[in-house]
Design an enzyme around this catalytic site. Sequence first.
Site, PDB file in Angstrom:
ATOM      1  CE  LYS A   1       3.318  -1.267   4.744  1.00 40.40           C
ATOM      2  NZ  LYS A   1       3.267  -1.928   3.455  1.00 40.40           N
TER       3      LYS A   1
ATOM      4  CE  LYS B   1      -0.417  -1.741   5.535  1.00 38.46           C
ATOM      5  NZ  LYS B   1      -0.002  -2.120   4.227  1.00 38.46           N
TER       6      LYS B   1
HETATM    7  C1  PBG Z   1       3.050  -4.623   1.150  1.00 35.28           C
HETATM    8  C2  PBG Z   1       1.883  -4.482   2.024  1.00 35.28           C
HETATM    9  C3  PBG Z   1       1.713  -5.028   3.302  1.00 35.28           C
HETATM   10  C4  PBG Z   1       0.417  -4.706   3.685  1.00 35.28           C
HETATM   11  C5  PBG Z   1      -0.168  -3.954   2.659  1.00 35.28           C
HETATM   12  N1  PBG Z   1       0.767  -3.811   1.640  1.00 35.28           N
HETATM   13  C6  PBG Z   1       2.588  -5.880   4.130  1.00 35.28           C
HETATM   14  C7  PBG Z   1       3.900  -5.427   4.514  1.00 35.28           C
HETATM   15  O1  PBG Z   1       4.239  -4.236   4.419  1.00 35.28           O
HETATM   16  O2  PBG Z   1       4.674  -6.284   4.909  1.00 35.28           O
HETATM   17  C8  PBG Z   1      -0.230  -5.130   4.969  1.00 35.28           C
HETATM   18  C9  PBG Z   1      -1.708  -5.060   4.988  1.00 35.28           C
HETATM   19  C10 PBG Z   1      -2.351  -5.856   6.062  1.00 35.28           C
HETATM   20  O3  PBG Z   1      -1.733  -6.355   7.006  1.00 35.28           O
HETATM   21  O4  PBG Z   1      -3.573  -6.009   5.962  1.00 35.28           O
HETATM   22  N2  PBG Z   1       3.843  -3.553   0.902  1.00 35.28           N
END
Ligand code: PBG
Length: 340
Positions: free
Chosen positions: A213, A266
């Site tokens: 991520k 992601k």
């Molecule tokens: C939280 C989380 C996030 C997303 C999914 N889980 C945001 C972040 O890490 O700030 C983002 C998903 C998206 O942008 O569609 N941990």
Amino acid sequence: MTMKERSSPTYVSKYSDNLLHRPRRNRKLAALSDLVQETRLHPSDLVAPLFVLEDENAKEPINSMPGIYRLGIKPLIKEVKDLYQLGVRAVDLFALVPNERKTPYGDEALRENNLICRSVAALKEEMPDIAVMVDIALDPYTDHGHDGVIDSSGYVLNDETISILCQMSLLAAKAGCDIVSPSDMMDGRVEAIRRCLDESGYQTVGILSYAAKYCSSFYGPFRDALQSAPKFGDKKSYQMNPANVIEAIREAHLDMQEGADMLLVKPALPYLDVLAKIKEEIPLPVGAYHVSGEYAMVMAADEKGWLDADKVLYESLLSIKRAGADFILTYAAKKICQML
Ligand code: PBG
């Protein structure tokens, strides 16, 4: 050579008669190009991320995500039924937590019968066939907006956070979810969650781990949806540097060794190389999260009449699958299935 000479019959015959290879032959008819199509998108490849909110009957539009809503439990059930009709059988739930319930430790995340627990239970009761995933991270629950608990300097504490994530996972498992999905990027959380679930008898609850991520600017609309933007600093001390791919492979290996059942990359489109490499190296199902910003920019361009959202989203998801994704989390799930 002039244009006239170039298009003369002499030119055509001189260079074309002896062309052995004409890939265009396979594209001559739709019937042929469909026959040789390498990648296909199917509704069962898709997971719909859904935002839930406290007010049972509410359906609130999210400004930066046209077509996406925060849903109370009743409209949530209807939405999941609609998705099921279209062939989408997996959903991932995210809770909007009222600001007054946000605390430094994210206590609401561990409250029995909180919104996520009630949503999971309601969905599984109505539709036991649906695969229900729950996002495991503290950012929607903390008043500072970070994914874990912080020390006095604002640093997100790894091990302290993990113990909360374990409790959060247990709660989701008790409510009946099929998969917990840690999105926090703490080190060692997959193993800790696995052991905790097993000790409590939840051996059949799976872990979809966000292995890679990235610290991305594409999460903006999601943070609007949950009012979860960090109140200070950024997430660079836990989310990955967009410049790195070897590190992503390391994270993926670790998560596999720690007992993850599936991995996630992601965002999706800007990281197709990462997805392809992880898919090549790791013998686990790998999904991609086509995130809020990826969806929002297409919808915004569509509103301006600059792009056709249906076509661009279809092409985006097809590309993600071609790059190696076994499944895709996408806000476009419903839209695409209506089109397919
Ligand atoms: C939280 C989380 C996030 C997303 C999914 N889980 C945001 C972040 O890490 O700030 C983002 C998903 C998206 O942008 O569609 N941990």
